[in-house]
Structures are given as structure tokens and as C-alpha cells.
Scaffold this motif. Structure first.
Motif, PDB file in Angstrom:
ATOM      1  N   GLU A  92       0.839  -1.201   0.000  1.00  0.00           N
ATOM      2  CA  GLU A  92       0.000   0.000   0.000  1.00  0.00           C
ATOM      3  C   GLU A  92       0.876   1.254   0.000  1.00  0.00           C
ATOM      4  O   GLU A  92       0.638   2.197  -0.776  1.00  0.00           O
ATOM      5  N   ARG A 135       1.390   4.335  -2.904  1.00  0.00           N
ATOM      6  CA  ARG A 135       1.226   5.741  -2.534  1.00  0.00           C
ATOM      7  C   ARG A 135       2.474   6.541  -2.922  1.00  0.00           C
ATOM      8  O   ARG A 135       2.376   7.632  -3.481  1.00  0.00           O
ATOM      9  N   PHE A 169      -5.330   2.333  -4.015  1.00  0.00           N
ATOM     10  CA  PHE A 169      -4.940   1.015  -3.507  1.00  0.00           C
ATOM     11  C   PHE A 169      -4.925   1.082  -1.985  1.00  0.00           C
ATOM     12  O   PHE A 169      -4.138   1.825  -1.400  1.00  0.00           O
ATOM     13  N   GLN A 170      -5.797   0.284  -1.369  1.00  0.00           N
ATOM     14  CA  GLN A 170      -5.864   0.262   0.093  1.00  0.00           C
ATOM     15  C   GLN A 170      -5.730  -1.164   0.614  1.00  0.00           C
ATOM     16  O   GLN A 170      -6.341  -2.094   0.081  1.00  0.00           O
ATOM     17  N   THR A 171      -4.941  -1.325   1.662  1.00  0.00           N
ATOM     18  CA  THR A 171      -4.847  -2.596   2.364  1.00  0.00           C
ATOM     19  C   THR A 171      -5.858  -2.600   3.502  1.00  0.00           C
ATOM     20  O   THR A 171      -5.923  -1.656   4.293  1.00  0.00           O
TER      21      THR A 171
END
Length: 463
Positions: A166, A170, A179-181
């Protein structure tokens, strides 16, 4: 509690609290809101960011490699190569994405008709621990290039890898929310999958996990891509280069400490060369050094988790109890960590579960075949159909294996491997859909038909 444990020592590295309900809600909102703007970005802009991600992966490959090794036990050299392979995937889609997603003209009775590929929205990726970076990037690179946004539910034993990925996206310049975890437990996945803001899902894992996700997504009418493992055959015929076949066979079974969906697991050898293959193969497996995955001299590291170690040990014990012949290994190694000796089984009875299930560890099963017909029958008797490898110089045999092996990948005289340029996926209980290649980037897009008729064209036709 989500725990990061070093499988070489069994020691807890770090612990994480799973996201609370309000935190999950916040991230889902961010994904949906981010998609509105991100889908309007140009392909050139997305490509630039993917190229930057590739640069970071290459520049920091040893740091990422050490993280993978300490969190799931893969050999350090292999972990560094995994980071480099992720960079390759980013570059591949950055350089080819625009071509894969270009409008396709189709001649009809309209003034103009064509196919346009448009992103779908937030995609949930449920990823396994065995290739903690590669599994994610082979989904994320094409998905982000296509204009989707990603939500990653990674395996609970690799939270540090999940957070590092992630952070990498960024730093590469992708907007927050692309994009996120999600550090969530398995029990929280269904809530995310059912959420209306999540439009599709991809999963790499067991067939049981795939069936669960497919069932939920089916009820919600959401697209899924599933890669569910395999029990890959490795066929060796009399015309093969036996030296090379044995060398590759050992590597194909022990790659990633035996924890690869496309690792060769069942070695089907023609009876004319079986005894010699068995002798050489067992000797080579016995020469392997098992130990610290950070040590360059190590050939096989630990299994990723204590549960995985216990599962493999139980599978081998059941096979032996059912009548299989143990040629070497077959035991856990003393000391800390989750180590299992490289193992070879032969004469596995037809009713033994190990004959058809996936053994996810350094355990090989040998089979004797009378001819190509029996080799194909043995290869196809499993419920899985991911990869397959056949070794023969006979062109007629090569064509038969290409045509008749029930697998998504057939490699002739080579070890099965994933490649960003080629579609990757399986049949039967190995799942459906494809990752990588042109097919991979088109899995999560709206394949939009456009039909246009202009007044000027209509006047021309009637004059």
C-alpha cells in the motif's frame, strides 16, 4: 489479532488490530469516491505511475525481499527476484495497457461501431501468503492500469507485506484510495464482499475458499476471478533429456519451499526410465540443504505457518498409512521454526487422498506409466487443472500432451512459471478467469459495445 510470525524461528515479529467496522466503512467510502475521479485519468498518467512503482520495486528489492523472507520464509534470493518480477509486471502493463484497452472497430450496418473497455470500480483482492508481493501485483498492475481501484485483503500472516505494498503505491504517486490494504480477519471478508461499493473480486487460495467467495459473489451478481491451486503433473517420457528433467523436477517441486500453486507435485515417469529417474531424483532431494532462508547456501526454507507444517505432516502420514512407499524424508525437523524434510513418496494407492489433493510443501509423489495414454490418464485424474509439464523430444507426444492435458498451462520441456506476457489460470477446481497478458487486464472492465449512426450517413444511403 493479526500476527506477523517469523516461520524460521516461530517468533512473533509484530501484531496488528483488525480494522473496526467504522474503519472499514471509511475505506470503502474512500475507494468509491476515489474511483469517480481516477477512472477519468488518462492511460498515460496511469502508466507513468506504474513505471514509478517499478522503479521503487527495483531500487528497494532487497528491503522488500528481506520483508518477505522474515514474514513467510521464502529464500532471500527468491524474494528479491519476486520484487523484480513485480517491477516487470508494472512495466509490462505500463507499456502495453493502452494497446490492450484501445477501441476495437467492428464493421456493421452502423456509421461506426466499436468495443470500448471501461473500468468497473473498486475490486476486492483476497490474496495468499506464498508469493506475498507477486500475487498482489499480478492483479494490481492490470487493474489499476485499467482504471479500477483496489482493496487488498491479504493473508493474515503477511500484514507487513500488505502494508508495504500500500505504501509503495502511494509513493509511486497513485492518489490515496486507489490502492488500500484492509487488515481484516477472514470473518470480516463477507461483509466487504457484499457491500454495494465493491463491484467484483479476485481470489487466489484453496478451492474451499474459492467456492465460498464465488457463492457470495454469485448471490450479489458480482464478477469473480479465481485461482485455486493445483496438483500439477510433471511427465517424463523416454526421449527426454533425463539429466535436465531430474534437475528441473527437483527445482519444480521445491520452489518457494514447495509452496507454489504451479509447483510440480506428481511426477509421472515412463516405465522404461522410471527406476533411473527415481534413483537420481531421490538422491538430489536428499542433497538439499534445509535451513535459514536468509543463508545463501540454503535450498529449502521453512513452511510459512505452523498450521501449514501440521497440514503437510498429516497428509504425508495419511498417504503412508494408506500404503504409499516412503523413499526419503517424511518428518518434521527438530528445533525452532516450521521446517519439513524434502520428501518423496511412491506407489501411492488409487484411493489415497494425497493422490488427488494438493500437498503444499516439499513433498513429491512418483508414478510409473506404461505409455503416453496412461501418463495422460494419471495426469488428469485429479480434480485440479492449473499447470502441467511434459518432457519429450517426440513431436507427436508433445502435441498429444498439449491437446489432452486438462490444465490452463502446458509447458513442454520446461518448468511451469507465470509470465506477465502470458495468460495465467486454470480449469476444473483450479478456478476460472485469467490473470496476466491481455486477458488479465480485460477481466475487470466493462466490455462496452458502441453503435453510432449519423444523420449524414443516413442521407447518403437514401439519396
Amino acid at each position: 489479532m493479526i500476527r506477523s510470525i517469523n516461520p524460521a524461528t516461530g517468533e512473533v515479529i509484530e501484531t496488528f488490530e483488525p480494522l473496526a467496522e467504522n474503519e472499514i466503512e471509511s475505506r470503502l467510502n474512500l475507494a468509491a469516491e476515489t474511483f469517480i475521479d481516477y477512472r477519468r485519468t488518462s492511460l498515460a498518467e496511469r502508466a507513468m505511475k506504474l513505471l514509478r512503482a517499478a522503479e521503487i520495486l527495483e531500487a528497494e528489492r532487497e528491503r522488500f525481499g528481506r520483508l518477505m523472507t522474515t514474514e513467510m520464509g521464502k529464500l532471500f534470493k527468491a524474494a528479491v527476484e519476486e520484487a523484480q518480477k513485480c517491477a516487470w509486471a508494472c512495466r509490462f502493463y505500463a507499456e502495453n495497457g493502452e494497446r490492450f484497452l484501445a477501441d476495437e472497430e467492428v464493421k456493421t450496418n452502423a456509421t461506426r461501431s466499436f468495443i470500448r473497455y471501461r473500468p468497473l470500480g473498486p475490486i476486492l483482492a483476497i490474496m495468499p501468503w506464498n508469493f506475498p508481493f507477486w500475487q498482489v501485483f499480478r492483479f494490481a498492475a492490470p487493474a489499476l492500469m485499467a482504471g479500477n481501484v483496489a482493496l487488498l485483503k491479504h493473508a493474515s500472516c503477511v500484514p507487513q507485506c500488505a502494508l508495504a505494498i500500500e505504501d509503495l503505491f502511494r509513493r509511486a504517486g497513485f492518489p490515496e484510495g486507489v490502492f488500500q490494504t484492509l487488515l481484516i480477519e477472514s470473518s470480516q471478508v463477507e461483509r466487504v464482499l457484499r457491500d454495494r461499493r465493491v463491484v467484483a473480486a479476485t481470489l487466489t487460495g484453496s478451492d474451499a475458499a474459492g467456492a465460498s467467495v464465488a457463492s457470495i459473489a454469485g448471490r450479489e451478481i458480482k464478477k469473480t476471478v479465481l485461482e485455486l491451486g493445483g496438483s500439477d503433473p510433471f511427465i517424463v517420457m523416454p526421449s527426454a533429456d533425463l539429466d535436465e528433467a531430474v534437475s528441473v523436477a527437483v527445482r519444480a517441486r521445491t520452489i518457494n519451499n514447495g509452496q507454489s500453486c504451479i509447483a510440480a507435485k506428481r511426477f509421472i515417469v515412463h516405465e522404461r526410465i522410471y527406476d533411473e529417474f527415481e534413483r537420481r531424483f531421490v538422491a538430489a532431494m536428499e542433497r538439499l540443504k534445509v535451513g535459514d532462508p536468509l543463508d545463501p547456501a540454503t535450498d529449502v526454507g521453512p513452511l510459512a505457518t505452523r498450521d501449514q507444517l501440521e497440514t503437510v505432516a498429516a497428509q504425508v502420514e495419511r498417504a503412508i498409512s494408506a500404503g504409499a512407499r516412503l523413499l526419503t524424508g517424511g518428518h518434521r525437523l527438530a528445533g525452532p521454526g516450521f521446517f519439513y524434510a524434502p520428501t518423496v513418496l511412491a506407489d501411492i494407492p488409487e484411493d489415497a487422498p494425497a493422490r488427488r489433493e494438493e500437498v503444499f510443501g516439499p513433498v513429491a509423489m512418483l508414478f510409473r506409466a506404461r505409455d503416453a495414454d496412461e501418463a495422460i490418464r494419471l495426469a488428469n485424474e485429479t480434480d485440479f487443472g492449473l499447470g502441467s509439464s511434459a518432457w519429450t523430444r517426440d513431436e507427436r507426444e508433445q502435441e498429444r500432451f498439449i491437446e489432452e492435458l486438462e490444465a490452463g498451462l502446458v509447458f513442454i520441456n520446461g518448468m511451469v512459471a507465470s509470465d506477465p506476457r502470458l495468460p495465467f489460470g486454470g480449469v476444473k477446481r483450479s478456478g476460472y478467469g485469467r490473470e496476466l497478458g491481455a486477458f488479465g487486464i480485460r477481466e475487470f472492465v466493462n466490455i462496452k459495445t458502441v453503435w453510432i449512426r449519423t444523420e449524414a450517413a443516413e442521407l447518403t444511403r437514401t439519396e
